[in-house]
Design a protein around this motif. Structure first.
Motif, mmCIF file in Angstrom:
data_model
loop_
_atom_site.group_PDB
_atom_site.id
_atom_site.type_symbol
_atom_site.label_atom_id
_atom_site.label_comp_id
_atom_site.label_asym_id
_atom_site.label_seq_id
_atom_site.Cartn_x
_atom_site.Cartn_y
_atom_site.Cartn_z
ATOM 1 N N ASP C 84 13.279 7.809 -8.042
ATOM 2 C CA ASP C 84 12.502 6.397 -7.856
ATOM 3 C C ASP C 84 11.612 6.260 -9.150
ATOM 4 O O ASP C 84 11.222 6.351 -8.618
ATOM 5 N N ALA C 86 9.661 4.782 -11.940
ATOM 6 C CA ALA C 86 8.712 3.466 -11.606
ATOM 7 C C ALA C 86 8.876 3.369 -13.579
ATOM 8 O O ALA C 86 8.264 4.325 -13.702
ATOM 9 N N ASP C 93 -0.879 1.843 -9.051
ATOM 10 C CA ASP C 93 -0.778 1.075 -8.694
ATOM 11 C C ASP C 93 0.132 0.702 -8.115
ATOM 12 O O ASP C 93 -0.201 0.213 -6.975
ATOM 13 N N LYS C 94 1.095 0.353 -8.428
ATOM 14 C CA LYS C 94 2.525 0.814 -7.031
ATOM 15 C C LYS C 94 2.339 1.459 -6.079
ATOM 16 O O LYS C 94 2.886 1.340 -5.586
ATOM 17 N N THR C 96 -0.189 3.149 -5.333
ATOM 18 C CA THR C 96 -1.621 2.994 -4.327
ATOM 19 C C THR C 96 -0.444 1.648 -3.423
ATOM 20 O O THR C 96 -0.785 1.944 -1.566
ATOM 21 N N THR C 97 -0.008 1.061 -4.040
ATOM 22 C CA THR C 97 0.817 0.016 -2.620
ATOM 23 C C THR C 97 1.307 0.238 -2.034
ATOM 24 O O THR C 97 1.475 0.296 -0.805
ATOM 25 N N GLU C 98 2.591 1.368 -2.239
ATOM 26 C CA GLU C 98 3.143 1.905 -1.465
ATOM 27 C C GLU C 98 2.652 2.410 -0.168
ATOM 28 O O GLU C 98 2.778 3.270 0.821
ATOM 29 N N PHE C 99 1.453 4.001 -0.779
ATOM 30 C CA PHE C 99 0.726 4.263 -0.133
ATOM 31 C C PHE C 99 0.774 3.347 1.448
ATOM 32 O O PHE C 99 0.449 3.616 2.372
ATOM 33 N N SER C 100 -0.110 2.281 0.804
ATOM 34 C CA SER C 100 -0.649 1.676 1.301
ATOM 35 C C SER C 100 0.096 0.752 3.209
ATOM 36 O O SER C 100 -0.198 0.840 3.744
ATOM 37 N N ALA C 101 1.321 0.446 1.979
ATOM 38 C CA ALA C 101 2.502 -0.086 3.364
ATOM 39 C C ALA C 101 2.850 1.619 4.008
ATOM 40 O O ALA C 101 3.749 0.348 5.151
ATOM 41 N N GLY C 102 2.881 2.720 3.884
ATOM 42 C CA GLY C 102 3.741 3.536 4.399
ATOM 43 C C GLY C 102 5.299 3.859 4.088
ATOM 44 O O GLY C 102 6.176 4.701 4.594
ATOM 45 N N ASN C 103 5.644 3.390 2.940
ATOM 46 C CA ASN C 103 6.820 3.592 1.873
ATOM 47 C C ASN C 103 6.337 4.514 1.507
ATOM 48 O O ASN C 103 7.830 3.903 -0.424
ATOM 49 N N GLY C 122 -5.827 10.217 2.455
ATOM 50 C CA GLY C 122 -5.306 10.853 4.206
ATOM 51 C C GLY C 122 -4.136 10.375 3.938
ATOM 52 O O GLY C 122 -3.220 10.452 4.745
ATOM 53 N N VAL C 123 -3.104 10.011 2.693
ATOM 54 C CA VAL C 123 -2.658 9.888 2.010
ATOM 55 C C VAL C 123 -1.444 10.512 2.303
ATOM 56 O O VAL C 123 0.197 10.686 1.360
#
Lengths: 336, 279, 443
Positions: C84, C86, C93-94, C96-103, C122-123
């Protein structure tokens, strides 16, 4: 409410429904969430903890340090420098970003709004071909900022960029003249994006270039709406070109000038893409705008609580400035 | 300016045209640079940057961008998303604008002011909460995320409200007397009159959707679903030492918007000017 | 009357919803397979989504190929890989967003310096349990330096994808043109000192022809080297305070400042990013320090003869060991399989393939991998890369603070001021440490 009024209200809401749903779900709710976050230490990954006004205090607050003051005086600093040690901002970078953003706004005011008025004034004629010029000036407005920024990135290149090469030609040409007069012009190699004295200016030029067409078109329409008889009467009275400009043109379009001022200010105070694509806030934070800073803090450094508070501060600033502009408008905006 | 002067000498006309042409050339020079550089070869760019053309016109740069970088695919994606957004925005804005302009309901003015206020809020503020929402709805990495949240537009609603306000009341009153419903009035009477406003909004929506950058960057992960701005950022990353490829990519991203603009110029420019004036 | 209006409006809303739904039904094919297909039989096929950040298109192609090959190899374990990619810009940045959304992807590469930030949040998952449960796996198979940094408090946060030392690339043609001593020869005779480096740079510089002896990109790699090579350090010993005010650090930064401002052997560096590379590639720079990742681009684009040499010795022979680990997302639904993929991606076989391309040095000490690297030419002599590993300072994840806030936020702007001659080293260092010290987590 009468039955008719009730029905009308109901219809109103139905028509508004898709629009309003969008507003509610995709704007109001996230907005409320972000407001909530601004009072927490949310770091994007762990559940947020409420910390009250802490974020706002960090952004706007100052540290009071008498020790450092005495120390500085003891080491021989002047009173001024020592005072600088006495009161220090809790987040100096915030103030740097704020200052940059204001400079950006003023820069765009000078480099965009005035030239666009001048261009509109020029284009306000019945000669053939005006539409073509108008279209050409507008093209930077429709071009994607990503594309434009990449092009300008190469134009601004210090050693092989077109801008410096062109400047060198011009200066060399002028040098030949001035040498005869007895002095030499300095050899300019301007760093543009990599020189912290010029980096903000470089971005201001880019933004102005991309906005001039938009302002110009609005000015042009306003100019075209001024009744001719006003000018004719003025000429009959013996007014000069300048007098016409200041006594007729500008007051008649003052409402438009006001509109442009307000909309441009709101837009410039939120600038993000240009520093993001071209300079990442550098060099030495010289192009750090307030919205880019909040993106850095919130997104890249995982301090979303703080970032959210910065966002709300930006909103407050925009709101205050816009309100002020409206207040002052009464004095100089002429409405029919 | 010259519109105010009665007699214009030919000399003045010539000076004027020269001035305008020079200014226009300066303003669009970056695009000329973009085009000419995109057809060069990398070393040529550094060696002779001012020369408009290299040894040959290297159209293969575009092929590289379209195929290897897959920009063709991204353009299709973006076109699809853009069309949906345009249709959606016009639809909701017309309905909303009509409601604000012609229907009296409690809280109308207040709500409208709130709508206007939303323009002052930077997107970055709501970016993370909206992202989390997309995740909850399972719209991440799908086109829904690029379309549905953006179908509401305060500016568009404002545009149509202003426009509808300028339509004389009696037109409507006559229709009501004839028994027409509000719905019919909107779509049978107001809509045909609003073609300029629709064209304006369509162009604005098109530009907004096509040039969208930060949100797609964050919301779309799979390369097959990229939009053109992401593709361009990708080129910058993968070919950061090859200006011609980057310029070719930039051209492909900018060209459609310029074409759309040139076609719709008549409506668009006047529409923008009208809303500006009516403030 | 009411009914008629209502009907129409409701119809409108319905149509609107329908239109939106239709629009939202995107016709584009979704890539690859959906997640786990639970089969009643023994084997469940699991798709592991993984990502890395190649520096350019050539690297990208290699990783895609590796992904397909590994997919075939690991099919016997029921694992399917989905690469995948990027973009390079905004990669973190991308993420970080994915970690924060859990995907986030199950397996993803991150720069070494960022490891601590993600671990602290903790991610990413602790891999130590898998290591302990895996009899075939030995931590000592990998180079010590990155493995030491990846372990903290008994936890292991990832496996290094590869390593890269900082070396000095140089333009052989320019050296020949001006008759300047070849650095490789100087190094062979033990004379590749900082004095000689400075002298060579001065001899190469011809401002009227826009030729400069030295240039560098403006990030902590190059300017950090100046600090370490003079015996200084970016942090103090236990990494709880700013180390720039140390006298050795100051000496190093002063040497760097002189190169740019006093001797003027280097053009002002670009913004943090790769601008310096472009100028080196265009042939107007004599020497340019960078990691191994620049080699594929050099092979493709450089139109001059070039080589690499170890960094000069300024008193403390030093260079950077850049590394980046593959980490596992803490929310991965298939941790066992993700672990298998991480192991496979860092196996000698895969690393040899990547090394052959010339991108980076294998982090696995296996001889076959090292040989594959050494044989990947140009440059003719790859030894400087390996030699550097012996004394290198490994990239440092900062478990005691946020790297972004401290290094990018406080150090970098002040270093910018030094480089552009806007501040003296003493002032800049004072400002940097004042800003950075409060940001460390004290024990």
């Amino acid at each position: 409410m009468s039955a008719k009024q009730r029905r009308e209200a109901f219809e109103g809401f139905l028509f508004l429904l898709p629009n309003f749903l969008g507003f509610l779900i995709f704007f109001a709710v996230p907005l409320a969430l972000s407001f909530y976050y601004s009072f927490t230490d949310y770091n994007l990954f762990q559940p947020p903890n409420f910390i009250g006004l802490q974020n706002y205090i960090t952004a706007l607050g100052f540290n009071f340090d008498p020790e450092a003051y005495r120390l500085a005086l003891a080491q021989g600093s002047s009173i001024f420098a020592a005072l600088g040690e006495l009161v220090t901002p809790k987040d100096p970078t915030f103030w740097i970003a704020l200052g940059n953003t204001f400079k950006y706004a003023i820069g765009v005011l000078i480099l965009c709004i005035m030239p666009s008025f001048f261009l509109a004034w020029l284009l306000n004629s019945s000669l053939p071909g005006m539409a073509i010029y108008r279209g050409l000036f507008y093209i930077p407005v429709v071009a994607s900022i990503v594309g434009s920024a990449l092009v300008w990135f190469w134009i601004y290149n210090r050693d092989s960029g077109v801008l410096n090469i062109a400047l060198a030609y011009v200066i060399n040409g002028l040098s030949n003249i001035t040498q005869n007069l007895g002095f030499t012009l300095p050899e300019p190699i301007i760093g543009w994006l990599v020189d912290s004295n010029y980096s903000l200016l470089s971005l201001i030029i880019l933004t102005s270039w991309a906005t001039i067409g938009y302002d110009m078109v609005i000015f042009l329409a306003a100019l075209q709406g001024i009744p001719r008889h006003l000018y004719e009467a003025a000429t009959v009275d013996g007014a000069t070109r300048w007098q016409s400009l200041f006594k007729i043109t500008i007051p008649m379009i003052s409402a438009t000038i006001f509109f442009i001022l307000v909309t441009n200010t709101i837009a410039v105070l939120q600038i993000f893409s240009e520093p993001y694509i071209m300079t990442q806030g550098g060099p030495a934070n010289s192009t750090l705008t307030i919205v880019y800073y909040l993106y850095q803090k919130g997104f890249q450094r995982f301090q979303m609580g703080y970032g959210s508070s910065l966002a709300w501060l930006v909103f407050a600033i925009i709101f205050i400035i816009t309100t002020l502009q409206f207040r002052v408008a009464n004095r100089w905006v002429y409405e029919e | 300016m010259l519109g105010q002067i009665e007699r214009v000498t030919t000399f003045q006309k010539i000076i004027y045209y020269i001035l305008m042409t020079v200014l226009a050339l300066i303003v669009i020079y970056p695009f000329i640079f973009m085009l000419t550089t995109s057809l060069k070869d990398s070393p040529e760019v550094f060696a002779s940057i001012l020369k408009p053309f290299g040894e040959q016109l290297r159209f293969e740069n575009y092929l590289i961008v379209l195929r290897t970088v897959n920009m063709g695919r991204y353009m299709l994606n973006t076109a699809f998303v853009t069309i949906c957004v345009v249709i959606g925005q016009i639809f909701t804005s017309m309905m909303g604008g009509y409601a604000f302009a012609r229907i009296n309901f409690p809280g109308r003015e207040l709500l409208f002011r709130i709508y206007l206020g939303t323009i002052m809020i930077p997107f970055v503020v709501i970016m993370i909460p909206i992202y989390k929402m997309m995740q909850v709805f399972s719209w991440l990495d799908k086109f829904q995320a690029l379309i549905i949240p953006w179908v509401f537009t305060a500016a568009g609603t404002f545009l149509f409200r202003q426009f509808f306000k300028s339509i004389p009341q009696d037109l409507e009153e006559a229709a009501i007397i004839d028994g027409a419903s509000r719905w019919t009035i909107l779509w049978r009477i107001f809509a045909p009159l609003s073609v300029p406003a629709m064209a304006t909004q369509a162009t604005i929506s098109f530009l907004y959707a096509w040039n969208s950058f930060i949100w797609p960057l964050v919301a779309i992960q799979s390369k097959t679903n990229y939009v053109v701005t992401q593709g361009l950022a990708d080129i910058q990353g993968g070919y950061h030492a090859s200006p011609p490829i980057i310029m070719a990519g930039a051209t492909l991203v900018i060209l459609p918007t310029v074409l759309v603009f040139l076609l719709a110029q008549r409506y668009f420019v006047e529409g923008v000017a009208t809303t500006g004036m009516k403030n | 009357m009411i009914k008629k209006n209502l009907q129409f409006v409701l119809a409108a809303v319905l149509i609107a919803v329908f239109l939106l739904a239709a629009c939202a039904q995107q016709p584009a094919e979704q890539p690859a397979a959906p997640a786990a297909t639970e089969a009643p039989a023994a084997m469940e096929e699991v798709t592991i989504r993984w990502r890395t950040r190649p520096d350019n298109q050539q690297e990208q192609d290699v990783y895609q190929k590796i992904s397909d090959e590994l997919s075939a190899q690991l099919a016997s374990q029921g694992i399917k890989l989905q690469y995948d990619p990027a973009p390079v810009t905004g990669y973190l940045d991308k993420l970080t967003t994915e970690f924060s959304a859990g995907n986030a992807p199950d397996v993803v590469w991150i720069p070494g310096a960022s490891t601590a930030d993600y671990a602290n949040l903790g991610v990413i998952a602790d891999l130590m349990p898998y290591v302990n449960a895996d009899p075939d796996f030995k931590i000592s198979d990998y180079y010590d330096a990155p493995m030491n940094e990846l372990q903290n408090n008994g936890k292991l946060w990832g496996l290094p994808r590869d390593i890269s030392t900082l070396v000095m690339y140089y333009n052989k043609d320019l050296f020949e043109k001006y008759g300047v001593d070849d650095p490789a020869e100087l190094a062979a005779n033990g004379q590749w000192t900082c004095e000689n480096f400075e002298r060579v740079a001065q001899e190469l510089t011809h401002e009227d022809e826009k030729i400069y002896g030295f240039s560098m990109s403006n990030w902590w790699g190059p300017w950090g080297w100046f600090i370490y090579s003079h015996g200084g350090n970016m942090f103090n010993a236990d990494r709880t305070a700013c180390g720039l005010a140390d006298p050795n650090s100051i000496n190093g930064l002063q040497f760097m400042s002189d190169l740019f401002n006093a001797d003027k052997v280097a053009p002002p560096p670009g913004i943090e990013g790769g601008v310096g590379e472009t100028e080196f590639l265009s042939g107007s720079i004599g020497m340019f320090p960078n990691g191994r990742w620049m080699t594929p681009g050099m092979r493709e684009n450089a139109q001059f003869n070039w080589g690499v040499v170890e960094m000069p010795n300024c008193g403390q022979q030093s260079t950077w060991l850049f590394w980046g680990p593959y980490v596992m997302s803490a929310k991965s639904e298939h941790p066992e399989q993700a672990w298998a993929v991480i192991k496979a991606l860092t196996s000698p076989e895969v690393q040899a393939q990547v090394a052959a391309l010339g991108t980076n040095i294998p982090s696995n000490k296996d001889q076959a991998a090292v040989d594959a690297f050494l044989n990947s030419k140009p440059p003719d002599d790859n030894q400087p890369f390996i030699a550097g590993a012996a004394y290198a300072q490994a990239e440092i994840p900062l478990y005691t603070g946020n790297w972004g806030d401290i290094v990018n936020g406080q150090y970098q702007p002040n270093i910018d001021n030094i480089l552009y001659g806007k501040a003296s080293v003493a002032d800049a260092v004072k400002a940097a440490c004042e800003g950075a010290d409060p940001l460390f987590k004290k024990p």
